[in-house]
Design an enzyme around this catalytic site. Sequence first.
Site, mmCIF file in Angstrom:
data_model
loop_
_atom_site.group_PDB
_atom_site.id
_atom_site.type_symbol
_atom_site.label_atom_id
_atom_site.label_comp_id
_atom_site.label_asym_id
_atom_site.label_seq_id
_atom_site.Cartn_x
_atom_site.Cartn_y
_atom_site.Cartn_z
ATOM 1 N N GLU A 105 19.867 14.276 -14.483
ATOM 2 C CA GLU A 105 21.402 14.541 -14.977
ATOM 3 C C GLU A 105 22.088 13.338 -15.699
ATOM 4 O O GLU A 105 21.619 12.193 -15.281
ATOM 5 C CB GLU A 105 22.233 15.220 -14.224
ATOM 6 C CG GLU A 105 21.996 16.687 -13.981
ATOM 7 C CD GLU A 105 22.857 17.118 -12.729
ATOM 8 O OE1 GLU A 105 23.190 18.534 -13.015
ATOM 9 O OE2 GLU A 105 23.543 16.722 -11.850
ATOM 10 N N CYS B 181 26.677 7.654 -17.867
ATOM 11 C CA CYS B 181 26.353 7.185 -16.490
ATOM 12 C C CYS B 181 25.051 7.768 -16.599
ATOM 13 O O CYS B 181 24.679 8.891 -16.846
ATOM 14 C CB CYS B 181 27.234 8.313 -15.491
ATOM 15 S SG CYS B 181 26.619 8.094 -14.099
ATOM 16 N N CYS C 106 15.969 10.722 -5.309
ATOM 17 C CA CYS C 106 16.436 9.224 -4.555
ATOM 18 C C CYS C 106 15.988 9.467 -3.096
ATOM 19 O O CYS C 106 15.830 10.460 -2.596
ATOM 20 C CB CYS C 106 17.775 9.029 -4.627
ATOM 21 S SG CYS C 106 18.194 7.473 -4.044
ATOM 22 N N CYS D 289 21.424 8.630 1.578
ATOM 23 C CA CYS D 289 22.701 8.409 1.956
ATOM 24 C C CYS D 289 23.346 9.776 2.391
ATOM 25 O O CYS D 289 23.205 10.840 1.692
ATOM 26 C CB CYS D 289 23.646 7.898 0.618
ATOM 27 S SG CYS D 289 22.899 6.266 0.473
ATOM 28 N N CYS E 103 25.801 12.059 -0.434
ATOM 29 C CA CYS E 103 25.295 12.044 -1.509
ATOM 30 C C CYS E 103 24.396 13.303 -1.896
ATOM 31 O O CYS E 103 23.666 13.678 -1.025
ATOM 32 C CB CYS E 103 24.668 10.859 -2.046
ATOM 33 S SG CYS E 103 23.992 10.889 -3.638
ATOM 34 N N GLY F 144 19.366 8.466 -8.652
ATOM 35 C CA GLY F 144 18.392 7.572 -8.146
ATOM 36 C C GLY F 144 19.115 6.375 -7.935
ATOM 37 O O GLY F 144 20.328 5.917 -8.277
ATOM 38 N N SER G 268 24.897 -0.209 -10.320
ATOM 39 C CA SER G 268 25.223 0.345 -8.947
ATOM 40 C C SER G 268 24.093 0.349 -8.059
ATOM 41 O O SER G 268 22.932 1.329 -8.242
ATOM 42 C CB SER G 268 26.126 1.488 -9.020
ATOM 43 O OG SER G 268 26.502 1.810 -7.377
ATOM 44 N N SER H 277 27.518 -0.220 -3.294
ATOM 45 C CA SER H 277 27.777 0.963 -2.526
ATOM 46 C C SER H 277 27.971 0.554 -1.288
ATOM 47 O O SER H 277 26.980 0.663 -0.362
ATOM 48 C CB SER H 277 26.760 1.930 -3.019
ATOM 49 O OG SER H 277 26.913 2.751 -3.978
ATOM 50 N N LEU H 278 29.387 -0.037 -0.755
ATOM 51 C CA LEU H 278 29.346 -0.578 0.482
ATOM 52 C C LEU H 278 29.698 0.621 1.504
ATOM 53 O O LEU H 278 29.184 0.652 2.316
ATOM 54 C CB LEU H 278 30.603 -1.664 0.366
ATOM 55 C CG LEU H 278 30.387 -2.632 1.720
ATOM 56 C CD1 LEU H 278 29.266 -3.260 1.722
ATOM 57 C CD2 LEU H 278 31.632 -3.508 1.651
ATOM 58 N N CYS I 98 31.098 11.427 -9.047
ATOM 59 C CA CYS I 98 30.151 10.655 -8.056
ATOM 60 C C CYS I 98 29.616 11.285 -7.010
ATOM 61 O O CYS I 98 30.184 12.028 -6.320
ATOM 62 C CB CYS I 98 30.958 9.297 -7.876
ATOM 63 S SG CYS I 98 31.465 8.394 -8.900
HETATM 64 N N1 SAH Z 1 22.128 4.658 -6.026
HETATM 65 C C1 SAH Z 1 23.154 4.017 -6.668
HETATM 66 C C2 SAH Z 1 23.796 4.419 -7.856
HETATM 67 C C3 SAH Z 1 23.866 5.959 -7.992
HETATM 68 S S1 SAH Z 1 25.484 6.762 -6.988
HETATM 69 C C4 SAH Z 1 23.972 3.644 -5.344
HETATM 70 O O1 SAH Z 1 24.089 4.446 -4.591
HETATM 71 O O2 SAH Z 1 25.075 2.750 -5.750
HETATM 72 C C5 SAH Z 1 27.049 6.096 -7.793
HETATM 73 C C6 SAH Z 1 28.270 5.995 -6.950
HETATM 74 O O3 SAH Z 1 28.539 7.347 -6.362
HETATM 75 C C7 SAH Z 1 27.584 5.157 -5.655
HETATM 76 O O4 SAH Z 1 28.604 4.398 -5.271
HETATM 77 C C8 SAH Z 1 27.383 6.351 -4.420
HETATM 78 O O5 SAH Z 1 27.612 5.794 -3.354
HETATM 79 C C9 SAH Z 1 28.643 7.182 -4.805
HETATM 80 N N2 SAH Z 1 28.779 8.467 -4.208
HETATM 81 C C10 SAH Z 1 27.648 9.147 -3.640
HETATM 82 N N3 SAH Z 1 28.087 10.087 -2.955
HETATM 83 C C11 SAH Z 1 29.269 10.474 -3.235
HETATM 84 C C12 SAH Z 1 30.367 11.506 -2.970
HETATM 85 N N4 SAH Z 1 29.731 12.563 -2.496
HETATM 86 N N5 SAH Z 1 31.640 11.163 -3.180
HETATM 87 C C13 SAH Z 1 31.903 10.094 -4.022
HETATM 88 N N6 SAH Z 1 30.916 8.985 -4.239
HETATM 89 C C14 SAH Z 1 29.666 9.253 -3.808
HETATM 90 FE FE1 SF4 Z 2 20.485 7.337 -3.542
HETATM 91 FE FE2 SF4 Z 2 22.731 6.188 -4.297
HETATM 92 FE FE3 SF4 Z 2 22.835 8.650 -3.511
HETATM 93 FE FE4 SF4 Z 2 22.410 6.681 -1.929
HETATM 94 S S1 SF4 Z 2 24.176 7.089 -2.898
HETATM 95 S S2 SF4 Z 2 21.261 8.535 -1.995
HETATM 96 S S3 SF4 Z 2 21.187 5.390 -3.010
HETATM 97 S S4 SF4 Z 2 21.937 8.096 -5.365
#
Ligand code: SAH
Ligand code: SF4
Length: 343
Positions: free
Chosen positions: A92, A107, A114, A118, A121, A161, A191, A214-215, A333
């Site tokens: 997507e 985006c 991935c 996390c 996500c 990813g 990111s 992504s902290l 996100c």
């Molecule tokens: N893999 C990379 C880039 C893709 S995710 C990364 O993790 O940074 C893009 C952003 O969306 C990241 O900051 C991720 O942590 C955040 N994200 C993932 N799941 C989310 C959720 N359920 N609600 C809000 N942000 C989320």
């Molecule tokens: Fe992958 Fe980013 Fe989602 Fe974590 S937040 S599972 S690194 S896409």
Amino acid sequence: MQKTVLTKLSKDELIDFIVSKGEKKFRAEQIFSWIWAKGASSFGDMTDVKKEFRTFLNENCLILDSKIKTRQISKDGTIKYLIEFADGNCAETVLMRFDNRSNLSMCVSSQVGCKMGCKFCATGKNGFKRNLLAYEIVSQILHAQIDTGLKITNVVFMGQGEPLDNLENVKEALKLINKNLQISIRRITLSTCGIVPKIIELSKNDLLPTLAISLHAPNHILRKEVMPIENRYNIELLHDALKQYNLATKDRVTIEYILIGGFNDSVECAKELINYLKDLKCNINLIPYNPVKGDKFKKPNKNDMLKFKYLLEQSGKKVTIRLERGSDIDAACGQLAGKNLSS
Ligand code: SAH
Ligand code: SF4
């Protein structure tokens, strides 16, 4: 015979290919410009290329070998596309129009699925399929430009990813976006969940995108509860890598922090975060948690969110709360599951 996919070729390769078919170099340059600058969707669009050669191109070449499988439009104007690649895999990509219409952000996804797992996500939930090649990453932008007739001005690697888990292709894609699509590197953000050695490698690249991290937690214990990467590269190692990126770019990194109700949105967390960030050049982007089906996490409450923002601002950093875009079409996100809707 398999058709030649022209977006797979570098500029020089494209010129060699066209010249080898008996055309002049300037003709090749025109074709390059039709594809990358003028957003041609078919060879028929290339009106200054003579008809016989257009017929040859039509019979032997493709501009793109992927297609838009589905398109969903949110009530806020966000468009989510499901792109199907030549091998049937899908990913997507999301086009965000902000009120200021001159700014169009894309985006993009860097992988199908991935591996990082996390907990909050949606992307990793269907597992990992494969890396996207550079031209497949960039094709997402070309598809959106062709579909809307609009020029993308900003690119964020925040789709499906982990871009630093596919760094070679992502570096190549950065080049294509910058050189072929003429988007300034300052308008590209990558990111990452924090693959430390790859951050160091990226800091030595010619093209340095803005880095977003992504902290999502202010300490090791909380972070490892939701992000498995913390077990490999902990938050202190990450801190050193971010300093190095600061040095390389002389610019700020963006700290992304999902606010999850009752998990990481307390006053203590804010104080710990301020301490962690005190010697880093950074902006902070707070992301209200977007619900993902089957997850146990909660959205933050509005007061806690504003208090958290206010505390961080007192430390002198610029803090923004990320606008929720396209949540009605699961384009916000973390909601990109990349499901092939027809299967
Ligand atoms: N893999 C990379 C880039 C893709 S995710 C990364 O993790 O940074 C893009 C952003 O969306 C990241 O900051 C991720 O942590 C955040 N994200 C993932 N799941 C989310 C959720 N359920 N609600 C809000 N942000 C989320
Ligand atoms: Fe992958 Fe980013 Fe989602 Fe974590 S937040 S599972 S690194 S896409």
